[in-house]
Write a protein that holds these residues in place. Sequence first.
Motif, PDB file in Angstrom:
ATOM      1  N   GLN A 119       2.122   4.577 -10.142  1.00 35.39           N
ATOM      2  CA  GLN A 119       1.912   4.049 -11.494  1.00 35.39           C
ATOM      3  C   GLN A 119       3.198   4.101 -12.302  1.00 35.39           C
ATOM      4  OE1 GLN A 119      -1.368   6.076 -13.277  1.00 35.39           O
ATOM      5  NE2 GLN A 119      -2.885   5.123 -11.942  1.00 35.39           N
ATOM      6  N   VAL A 120       3.954   5.168 -12.173  1.00 41.06           N
ATOM      7  CA  VAL A 120       5.220   5.282 -12.891  1.00 41.06           C
ATOM      8  C   VAL A 120       6.200   4.234 -12.388  1.00 41.06           C
ATOM      9  CG1 VAL A 120       7.228   6.776 -13.227  1.00 41.06           C
ATOM     10  CG2 VAL A 120       4.938   7.706 -13.495  1.00 41.06           C
ATOM     11  N   ARG A 121       6.226   4.016 -11.096  1.00 41.92           N
ATOM     12  CA  ARG A 121       7.133   3.010 -10.522  1.00 41.92           C
ATOM     13  C   ARG A 121       6.770   1.613 -11.017  1.00 41.92           C
ATOM     14  NH1 ARG A 121       8.009   2.040  -4.061  1.00 41.92           N
ATOM     15  NH2 ARG A 121       9.793   0.641  -4.248  1.00 41.92           N
ATOM     16  N   LEU A 176       8.802  -1.041 -13.551  1.00 45.79           N
ATOM     17  CA  LEU A 176       9.037  -2.453 -13.220  1.00 45.79           C
ATOM     18  C   LEU A 176       8.582  -3.381 -14.344  1.00 45.79           C
ATOM     19  CD1 LEU A 176       8.023  -2.614  -9.479  1.00 45.79           C
ATOM     20  CD2 LEU A 176      10.304  -2.855 -10.448  1.00 45.79           C
ATOM     21  N   MET A 177       7.547  -2.998 -15.051  1.00 44.64           N
ATOM     22  CA  MET A 177       7.007  -3.831 -16.130  1.00 44.64           C
ATOM     23  C   MET A 177       7.652  -3.480 -17.465  1.00 44.64           C
ATOM     24  SD  MET A 177       3.013  -4.182 -15.277  1.00 44.64           S
ATOM     25  CE  MET A 177       2.508  -2.876 -14.198  1.00 44.64           C
ATOM     26  N   ASP A 178       8.956  -3.498 -17.532  1.00 46.18           N
ATOM     27  CA  ASP A 178       9.732  -3.279 -18.752  1.00 46.18           C
ATOM     28  C   ASP A 178       9.455  -1.945 -19.421  1.00 46.18           C
ATOM     29  OD1 ASP A 178       9.302  -6.739 -19.526  1.00 46.18           O
ATOM     30  OD2 ASP A 178      10.933  -5.787 -18.415  1.00 46.18           O
ATOM     31  N   GLY A 179       9.290  -0.926 -18.678  1.00 44.02           N
ATOM     32  CA  GLY A 179       9.171   0.418 -19.245  1.00 44.02           C
ATOM     33  C   GLY A 179       7.836   0.717 -19.885  1.00 44.02           C
ATOM     34  N   ALA A 180       6.813  -0.060 -19.613  1.00 42.82           N
ATOM     35  CA  ALA A 180       5.492   0.232 -20.175  1.00 42.82           C
ATOM     36  C   ALA A 180       4.956   1.505 -19.542  1.00 42.82           C
ATOM     37  CB  ALA A 180       4.547  -0.933 -19.898  1.00 42.82           C
ATOM     38  N   SER A 181       4.310   2.321 -20.318  1.00 44.05           N
ATOM     39  CA  SER A 181       3.799   3.585 -19.796  1.00 44.05           C
ATOM     40  C   SER A 181       2.445   3.360 -19.135  1.00 44.05           C
ATOM     41  CB  SER A 181       3.663   4.610 -20.920  1.00 44.05           C
ATOM     42  OG  SER A 181       2.713   4.152 -21.858  1.00 44.05           O
ATOM     43  N   PRO A 182       2.141   4.101 -18.101  1.00 47.10           N
ATOM     44  CA  PRO A 182       0.838   3.950 -17.463  1.00 47.10           C
ATOM     45  C   PRO A 182      -0.262   4.431 -18.400  1.00 47.10           C
ATOM     46  CG  PRO A 182       2.043   5.759 -16.475  1.00 47.10           C
ATOM     47  CD  PRO A 182       2.974   5.075 -17.436  1.00 47.10           C
ATOM     48  N   LYS A 183      -1.343   3.671 -18.477  1.00 49.47           N
ATOM     49  CA  LYS A 183      -2.440   4.009 -19.392  1.00 49.47           C
ATOM     50  C   LYS A 183      -3.504   4.772 -18.629  1.00 49.47           C
ATOM     51  CE  LYS A 183      -1.699   0.237 -22.540  1.00 49.47           C
ATOM     52  NZ  LYS A 183      -0.531  -0.391 -22.063  1.00 49.47           N
ATOM     53  N   MET A 184      -3.992   5.807 -19.261  1.00 50.17           N
ATOM     54  CA  MET A 184      -5.043   6.610 -18.662  1.00 50.17           C
ATOM     55  C   MET A 184      -6.338   6.322 -19.420  1.00 50.17           C
ATOM     56  SD  MET A 184      -3.331   8.113 -16.420  1.00 50.17           S
ATOM     57  CE  MET A 184      -3.903   9.637 -15.802  1.00 50.17           C
ATOM     58  N   SER A 185      -7.379   5.890 -18.723  1.00 52.30           N
ATOM     59  CA  SER A 185      -8.644   5.594 -19.389  1.00 52.30           C
ATOM     60  C   SER A 185      -9.507   6.846 -19.389  1.00 52.30           C
ATOM     61  CB  SER A 185      -9.357   4.455 -18.673  1.00 52.30           C
ATOM     62  OG  SER A 185      -9.598   4.810 -17.334  1.00 52.30           O
ATOM     63  N   GLN A 199      -7.824  -1.802  -9.972  1.00 54.57           N
ATOM     64  CA  GLN A 199      -6.457  -1.348 -10.262  1.00 54.57           C
ATOM     65  C   GLN A 199      -5.749  -0.948  -8.971  1.00 54.57           C
ATOM     66  OE1 GLN A 199      -6.784   1.829 -13.050  1.00 54.57           O
ATOM     67  NE2 GLN A 199      -7.232   0.497 -14.789  1.00 54.57           N
ATOM     68  N   ARG A 200      -6.461  -0.307  -8.087  1.00 50.91           N
ATOM     69  CA  ARG A 200      -5.867   0.128  -6.820  1.00 50.91           C
ATOM     70  C   ARG A 200      -5.422  -1.082  -5.984  1.00 50.91           C
ATOM     71  NH1 ARG A 200      -4.421   5.110  -4.549  1.00 50.91           N
ATOM     72  NH2 ARG A 200      -4.176   4.731  -2.347  1.00 50.91           N
ATOM     73  N   LYS A 201      -6.276  -2.121  -5.934  1.00 53.78           N
ATOM     74  CA  LYS A 201      -5.912  -3.333  -5.192  1.00 53.78           C
ATOM     75  C   LYS A 201      -4.705  -4.013  -5.825  1.00 53.78           C
ATOM     76  CE  LYS A 201     -10.471  -4.300  -3.318  1.00 53.78           C
ATOM     77  NZ  LYS A 201     -11.639  -5.198  -3.351  1.00 53.78           N
ATOM     78  N   GLN A 202      -4.670  -4.029  -7.163  1.00 50.21           N
ATOM     79  CA  GLN A 202      -3.545  -4.646  -7.867  1.00 50.21           C
ATOM     80  C   GLN A 202      -2.249  -3.877  -7.589  1.00 50.21           C
ATOM     81  OE1 GLN A 202      -3.925  -4.667 -12.088  1.00 50.21           O
ATOM     82  NE2 GLN A 202      -2.276  -6.139 -12.396  1.00 50.21           N
ATOM     83  N   ILE A 203      -2.331  -2.571  -7.614  1.00 49.44           N
ATOM     84  CA  ILE A 203      -1.160  -1.737  -7.336  1.00 49.44           C
ATOM     85  C   ILE A 203      -0.671  -1.981  -5.905  1.00 49.44           C
ATOM     86  CG2 ILE A 203      -0.413   0.654  -6.965  1.00 49.44           C
ATOM     87  CD1 ILE A 203      -2.172   1.439  -9.342  1.00 49.44           C
ATOM     88  N   GLU A 204      -1.607  -2.010  -4.952  1.00 49.28           N
ATOM     89  CA  GLU A 204      -1.223  -2.240  -3.558  1.00 49.28           C
ATOM     90  C   GLU A 204      -0.571  -3.598  -3.380  1.00 49.28           C
ATOM     91  OE1 GLU A 204      -1.272  -0.161  -0.998  1.00 49.28           O
ATOM     92  OE2 GLU A 204      -2.097   1.439  -2.229  1.00 49.28           O
ATOM     93  N   SER A 205      -1.100  -4.627  -4.061  1.00 51.64           N
ATOM     94  CA  SER A 205      -0.509  -5.960  -3.914  1.00 51.64           C
ATOM     95  C   SER A 205       0.881  -6.018  -4.548  1.00 51.64           C
ATOM     96  CB  SER A 205      -1.425  -7.017  -4.528  1.00 51.64           C
ATOM     97  OG  SER A 205      -1.517  -6.828  -5.924  1.00 51.64           O
ATOM     98  N   LEU A 206       1.078  -5.321  -5.679  1.00 53.41           N
ATOM     99  CA  LEU A 206       2.397  -5.298  -6.314  1.00 53.41           C
ATOM    100  C   LEU A 206       3.411  -4.524  -5.471  1.00 53.41           C
ATOM    101  CD1 LEU A 206       1.447  -4.781 -10.061  1.00 53.41           C
ATOM    102  CD2 LEU A 206       2.439  -6.828  -9.031  1.00 53.41           C
ATOM    103  N   LEU A 207       2.970  -3.432  -4.894  1.00 55.77           N
ATOM    104  CA  LEU A 207       3.884  -2.628  -4.079  1.00 55.77           C
ATOM    105  C   LEU A 207       4.225  -3.318  -2.764  1.00 55.77           C
ATOM    106  CD1 LEU A 207       2.553   0.986  -4.652  1.00 55.77           C
ATOM    107  CD2 LEU A 207       4.674  -0.006  -5.492  1.00 55.77           C
ATOM    108  N   ALA A 208       3.353  -4.172  -2.276  1.00 57.66           N
ATOM    109  CA  ALA A 208       3.620  -4.878  -1.030  1.00 57.66           C
ATOM    110  C   ALA A 208       4.753  -5.881  -1.208  1.00 57.66           C
ATOM    111  CB  ALA A 208       2.366  -5.582  -0.551  1.00 57.66           C
ATOM    112  N   VAL A 209       4.941  -6.368  -2.438  1.00 55.35           N
ATOM    113  CA  VAL A 209       5.963  -7.367  -2.711  1.00 55.35           C
ATOM    114  C   VAL A 209       7.312  -6.725  -2.967  1.00 55.35           C
ATOM    115  CG1 VAL A 209       6.534  -9.339  -4.191  1.00 55.35           C
ATOM    116  CG2 VAL A 209       4.151  -8.794  -3.730  1.00 55.35           C
ATOM    117  N   LEU A 210       7.338  -5.461  -3.345  1.00 51.64           N
ATOM    118  CA  LEU A 210       8.584  -4.777  -3.704  1.00 51.64           C
ATOM    119  C   LEU A 210       9.500  -4.616  -2.498  1.00 51.64           C
ATOM    120  CD1 LEU A 210       7.349  -1.903  -6.007  1.00 51.64           C
ATOM    121  CD2 LEU A 210       8.572  -3.945  -6.681  1.00 51.64           C
TER     122      LEU A 210
END
Length: 115
Positions: A67-69, A73-82, A93-104
Amino acid sequence: MNDKQIEELLKESWSPRPSEGMRERVLRRSREELRQSRPTKVGWRPVFATIAIVMIFATGISDHCRQVRLANLMDGASPKMSAPFDLSSLLKQRKQIESLLAVLPTGSLEGDKSL
């Protein structure tokens, strides 16, 4: 009594031999203490519980690092905790994170200015 008589009386009464049964009592006590001092067997349950706790913490730390990584990448936005826990949103969120990390790229983000 004179000194010689006292000295002879002390020599006669002093005996270097132990009392009867002393050897058996000492050996019995040492065997009992040896039995009590042996280590007890440790079951596998505490070991598995410790491993499970370590794995839970490791998973939490790796998710936080991801989440920090992504936040960096998203211009220094802090991770939000619900506050409320929603499993479906967490899975999304987990699927979105995995898809973003796969592209890095696999290289370091700090030294790579092409992003």
